[in-house]
Design an enzyme around this catalytic site. Structure first.
Site, PDB file in Angstrom:
ATOM      1  CB  SER A   1      -0.784  -0.258   1.324  1.00  0.00           C
ATOM      2  OG  SER A   1      -0.162   0.357   2.446  1.00  0.00           O
ATOM      3  CE  LYS A   2      -2.115   6.632  -2.399  1.00  0.00           C
ATOM      4  NZ  LYS A   2      -3.558   7.134  -2.014  1.00  0.00           N
TER       5      LYS A   2
END
Ligand code: GLU
Length: 473
Positions: A243-244
């Site tokens: 994810s980010k």
């Protein structure tokens, strides 16, 4: 004929995971001479935007993942989903549900208190026509729910993960058309995959829990489901889903920061797939030839930026110099180091010096800036070198020689420096280091003789003089 699809929701950028799914579908289609279909799943009207559609299409093109059909937009197909839902209602396989949000929430909380699984209670399963009429007259807008047959199990065969079965009772009668008239993901996907003749659904493992519901819908429609293949998750270095938090995952970032499409495609192909004694650098043609789902692993893949950088640098090394120059120009322009398309032979020679040095093309702007800047910016380390004892003597001498010298090709420059070292009875490095510091403002650069030759006599002399002045001060 193999027909596969990539079906992004335009609610955000294309990211590493989505691009990997697109690529595996594309490779599968190419391997079997099938068709790759693009479908935009934009039924979430609030979160879907044209901007994201545009980005996704552009970035797929940038990656070279051209599609044979589409893009189809689910928002153009609402009537189709409605028609299918009505058919299921008519056949008694789905029903209208008038439960309000509040009713459903109350039921959910009750189940939670009782520590029971919260599935729909079935309140509207057997409504009589007059009950329905009553609700309609109150202005309630119904959803359409799919009727799960109890008891029963649903078997999912997956080309990568094998077979698993799910108890239908845990699914509950789920919504297929919302009260707004839009279909839910599970329903739209089945109708579309069926209507579009999809033979293989290749998608991320995060969708595996949706598959039993989809299989039940196929059954209710009396059609054979496609084959399913759920790709392993992609994890970050800490082994949690990518994810980010793990850094940049949007394809936009990689486009803007000097990655080559062929390098990214090569890297993405290795996220969950690979040949046993695998070479890591594989051309698009090799990938198409070798790609099969049998070689996709069940185990999660770990995103490794260092490996991606290495692959990118390998592609830069093998890149045609003219193309490399074109791309470098865009980055140099971006930071204002060049103003126009200076694609002359001098420029190409400069770029050539960096072929083996760049991990991303965008690094050119940082590494080669001294070729384009009027004034050198000296780093602390370079100043330390210039301040060493004896440096100014050496620089003065080498400047004198350069002033006298007519030919400034690499060979002559090297000869001058080496014979001066001999004369002074010092190692060539004693000249090279201060010379590099003076000309580039750094301690690391491509070969100094190339640098001197390409900077040219005038700039070399000016820069040495400026360094000498700096030393005086
Ligand atoms: N729109 C879904 C997604 O973006 C597609 C899932 C599927 O391939 O069925 O994840």
């Amino acid at each position: 004929m193999v027909r596969v699809r990539f079906a992004p929701a335009p609610t955000g950028a294309l990211h590493i995971g989505g691009a990997r799914t697109a690529l595996f579908n594309w490779l599968y289609a190419k391997h079997f001479g099938g068709k790759f279909i693009l479908r935009i799943e934009d039924t979430d009207i609030v979160r879907s935007t044209n901007k994201w559609v545009k980005t996704i299409l552009e970035e797929l093109k940038w990656l070279g993942l051209d599609w044979d059909e589409g893009p189809y937009f689910q928002s153009d197909r609402l009537d189709i989903y409605k028609r299918y839902a009505e058919r299921l209602v008519k056949e008694g396989k789905a029903y209208y549900c008038y439960c309000s949000r509040e009713d459903l929430e109350k039921h959910r909380r009750k189940m939670q208190r009782l520590k029971r699984r919260s599935v729909y209670s079935g309140t509207c399963r057997e409504l009589t026509p007059s009950q329905r009429k009553h609700y309609e007259s109150q202005g309630r807008k119904p959803t359409v729910r799919f009727k799960i047959q109890h008891p029963g199990t649903t078997v999912v065969s997956d080309l990568i993960r094998g077979t698993s079965s799910f108890d239908n009772s845990i699914l509950g009668d789920f919504i297929i058309i919302k009260s707004t008239g839009t279909p839910t993901y599970n329903f739209a996907v089945v109708v579309d995959d069926y209507e579009m003749g999809i033979t293989h659904v290749i998608r991320g493992e995060d969708h595996i829990s949706n598959t039993p519901r989809q299989i039940l819908i196929y059954k209710a429609l009396s059609v054979d489901p496609p084959k399913f293949a759920h790709l392993p998750l992609i994890l970050g270095q800490d082994r949690t889903p990518l994810s980010k938090r793990h850094g940049e995952i949007s394809i936009t970032h990689y486009i803007e920061n000097g990655y080559l499409p062929e390098a990214l495609v090569n890297y993405l192909s290795l996220l969950g797939w690979g040949l046993t004694s695998s070479p890591q650098i594989l051309s698009r043609e090799e990938l198409i030839k070798d790609f099969t789902l049998e070689r996709v692993s069940k185990a999660s893949a770990v995103f490794d930026i260092e490996k991606l950088l290495w692959i990118n640098s390998e592609y830069i090394k093998r890149m045609d110099i003219s193309r490399m120059t074109d791309i470098c120009i865009t980055y140099l322009k971006k930071v204002g180091l060049v103003e126009f398309n200076v694609k002359n032979s001098w420029f190409k020679e400069v770029i050539k010096l960096y072929k083996d040095r760049l991990k991303t093309i965008s690094q050119i702007a940082e590494f080669a800036s001294f070729f384009f800047e009027k004034e050198v910016n000296y780093s602390k380390e370079a100043i330390n070198i210039l301040n060493k004892e004896g440096t100014s003597q050496v620089l003065k001498k080498v400047k004198e020689r350069f002033v006298e010298q007519e030919d400034f090709d690499v060979f002559s420059v090297e000869k001058t420096v080496r014979s001066l070292a001999l004369e002074l009875g010092i190692k060539a490095a004693k000249i090279i280091h201060p010379l590099r510091a003076a000309l580039t403002g750094r301690t690391i650069s491509p070969g100094i003789f190339d640098v001197v030759s390409l900077l040219g006599k005038e700039r070399v002399i000016n820069r040495i003089e400026r360094a000498l002045n700096l030393l005086k001060g």
